[in-house]
Scaffold this active site. Structure first.
Site, mmCIF file in Angstrom:
data_model
loop_
_atom_site.group_PDB
_atom_site.id
_atom_site.type_symbol
_atom_site.label_atom_id
_atom_site.label_comp_id
_atom_site.label_asym_id
_atom_site.label_seq_id
_atom_site.Cartn_x
_atom_site.Cartn_y
_atom_site.Cartn_z
ATOM 1 C CB ALA A 1 -6.515 -17.745 -57.354
ATOM 2 N N GLY A 2 -9.566 -16.033 -57.615
ATOM 3 C CA GLY A 2 -10.768 -15.703 -56.838
ATOM 4 C C GLY A 2 -10.490 -15.619 -55.342
ATOM 5 C CB ALA B 1 -9.603 -10.412 -53.246
ATOM 6 C CG ASN C 1 -11.247 -7.486 -55.739
ATOM 7 O OD1 ASN C 1 -11.897 -7.345 -56.756
ATOM 8 N ND2 ASN C 1 -9.931 -7.408 -55.713
ATOM 9 C CB ALA D 1 -12.756 -7.400 -60.486
ATOM 10 C CG ASN E 1 -3.172 -2.636 -51.733
ATOM 11 O OD1 ASN E 1 -3.444 -3.130 -52.822
ATOM 12 N ND2 ASN E 1 -3.990 -1.806 -51.126
ATOM 13 N NE ARG F 1 -2.380 -7.845 -51.773
ATOM 14 C CZ ARG F 1 -2.369 -6.644 -52.354
ATOM 15 N NH1 ARG F 1 -3.499 -6.013 -52.573
ATOM 16 N NH2 ARG F 1 -1.241 -6.065 -52.701
ATOM 17 C CD GLU G 1 -5.790 -4.791 -47.211
ATOM 18 O OE1 GLU G 1 -5.741 -4.763 -48.437
ATOM 19 O OE2 GLU G 1 -5.837 -5.856 -46.554
ATOM 20 N NE ARG H 1 -9.640 -6.281 -48.916
ATOM 21 C CZ ARG H 1 -9.012 -6.607 -50.042
ATOM 22 N NH1 ARG H 1 -7.728 -6.324 -50.178
ATOM 23 N NH2 ARG H 1 -9.653 -7.187 -51.023
ATOM 24 C CG HIS I 1 -8.049 -1.180 -50.943
ATOM 25 N ND1 HIS I 1 -7.442 -1.953 -51.906
ATOM 26 C CD2 HIS I 1 -7.735 -1.766 -49.759
ATOM 27 C CE1 HIS I 1 -6.794 -2.961 -51.336
ATOM 28 N NE2 HIS I 1 -6.962 -2.872 -50.045
ATOM 29 C CB CYS J 1 -4.523 -1.076 -57.699
ATOM 30 S SG CYS J 1 -6.245 -0.873 -57.315
#
Ligand code: SUG
Length: 453
Positions: A26-27, A29, A32, A34, A117, A145, A181, A220, A256, A375
């Site tokens: 869903a894009g 972050a 981030n 990726a 996280n 999140r 986080e 974060r 992170h 992660c």
């Protein structure tokens, strides 16, 4: 209990997050790369969950202690209702899909799979009361999140239920000053895992009192959040180091610390751009550790920040073997990059560090959302008695693996686009699957739909 007493038979159990049935791209972050790059693509939730389970199984087969944590209830219909979408479940989903597709995407995210996280944990040899301490991360930096900690807290309390061994703290206030986080920004360094360790907390900015901060992407983790967790867990100043992450690294997509550094035992594998003040950070660790620190530094000329971020070399798991050697568990993307793969071979050959083996795992479905092998796992260092005291069926073995694979194969779709998230059928499928999962894992009722209103 804290101090110099060494506990026996202490080892790290990696609790991997099981990927949920709504895994999608869903894009969501910001910062981030990726996640930003892959937003809108079709995902394959079944493949994602099976890739995660295959990683757990292969590490279990190799002799490492492996646990599993369940996914969360998504779509989070309660969150949609709290935002003013009323009616039946189908109506709520349809309205959100039409009027606020970004909100719908957020409440469908399977992001709890990244259990690094989920929480910060202090093992019992380090805590003044000799118990294991847990604080769920508030994850307030992003809406999708921020929805996690409530259920995370319930799941951790259900599994680590025995109060003689485990203590659960409330998440920090979910406000920018205490942005947290979890374990992705926390590393425990030690000689023997049963002796008291030193805790390295890495933060991206200070809420109060200024200092440097990234310019392009958000930091974060705040220093104030890390300090609050150290206080909650009763960590002595003499065993804690707070280090600032390099703001330029955050601006290059290192959202992170575990995207740029990984520690295990006395080893700290890190990129030269990991810390704002590298020497000060290492000196502070050396001054506190009772065993010699083994820094393994990767310079920018060997691997640039961009390659570090795209391959996730530093998001590897570094695991201890009974003979004292260590195994690096890297994502497949590392093998496809010449410079990174060469650097790994150099690390294996170098005599000054105990890293003796590399093993490659395919977690591409998660990687496209910026989540590598490290992660996907929450490290919980436990003594034999603490492992005995776990509730539920959460330690991986062949039977549990077979049950979980069959559960995924029965309940998961093999394709999901963000446009399909409003499908009420998907919500029904997910609730049926999760209800069965809590029985399979024997953890009782942990999801909002299972709890009395
Ligand atoms: O918080 N991605 C996660 C990835 C978390 C990785 N965890 C560690 N480094 N420990 C995040 O950025 C993307 C979801 C989406 O775009 O659909 C996401 O939330």
């Amino acid at each position: 209990m804290s101090g110099d007493l060494v506990k026996d038979d202490v080892l790290e159990v990696n609790f991997d997050g099981l990927v949920g049935p709504t895994h999608n791209y869903a894009g969501l972050a910001h910062g981030n790369v990726a996640s930003m790059r892959h937003g809108g693509l079709a995902s394959n939730p079944r493949e994602a969950a099976l890739q995660g389970l295959a990683k757990m199984k292969s590490l279990m087969d190799a002799g490492y202690a492996q646990g599993v944590l369940p996914p969360q209830q998504r779509p989070d219909l309660g969150a949609l209702r709290s935002l003013g979408f009323f009616g039946s479940n189908a109506e709520v989903l349809a309205r959100a899909g039409q009027e606020a597709p970004q909100i719908l995407r957020a409440v469908c995210s399977a992001s709890s799979m990244w259990t690094a996280n989920a929480a910060t944990i202090t093992p019992s040899p380090d805590a003044p009361d000799g118990r294991v301490h847990f604080t769920p991360a508030n994850l307030q930096s992003s809406f999708h999140r921020y929805l996690e900690p409530e259920t995370t807290g319930r799941v951790l309390a259900a599994i680590f239920r025995d109060e003689r061994h485990f203590v659960h703290h409330a998440q920090l206030p979910a406000t920018p000053a205490f942005s947290d986080e979890g374990a992705a920004n926390h590393t425990r360094l030690c000689g023997d895992p049963g002796e008291a360790g030193v805790h390295l907390f890495v933060y991206g900015r200070q809420a109060f009192g200024g200092g440097r901060a990234p310019k392009r992407y958000p930091a974060r983790q705040t220093l104030e959040a890390s300090q609050a967790i150290a206080r909650q867990h009763g960590l002595e100043d003499a065993r804690v180091v707070f280090a600032q992450q390099h703001p330029d690294a955050i601006d290059a997509g290192v959202f992170h610390n575990d995207v740029i550094a990984v520690g295990n035992g006395p080893v700290l594998l890190y990129h030269e751009m990991a810390f704002l003040d590298e020497e000060k950070t290492l000196d502070a660790l050396r001054a506190r550790m009772s065993s010699p620190l083994i820094p393994v530094r990767v310079p920018s000329e060997a691997i640039g920040l961009e390659d570090a971020v795209s391959t996730y070399l530093f998001n590897s798991q570094l695991l201890s073997n009974p003979d004292g050697s260590m195994t690096l568990v890297v994502p497949g993307e590392c093998q496809e990059n010449e410079a990174v793969w060469r650097t790994i071979q150099d690390l294996l050959l170098a005599g000054y560090n105990p890293i003796g083996e590399v093993t490659v795992k395919d977690v591409k479905q998660s990687m496209r959302n910026g989540g590598g092998p490290a992660c996907l796992r929450l490290r919980v260092v436990l003594s034999a008695a603490e492992r005995q005291a776990l509730s539920g069926r959460v330690l991986m073995n062949d039977a549990l693996y077979a049950d979980l694979v069959s559960w995924v194969e029965r309940h998961y779709r093999d394709s999901l686009t963000p446009d399909e998230l409003a499908d009420p059928q998907l919500a029904d499928e997910t609730l049926t699957a999760l209800d069965e999962l809590t029985r399979l894992l024997g953890i009782g009722n942990v999801y909002p739909f299972q709890l009395a209103p």
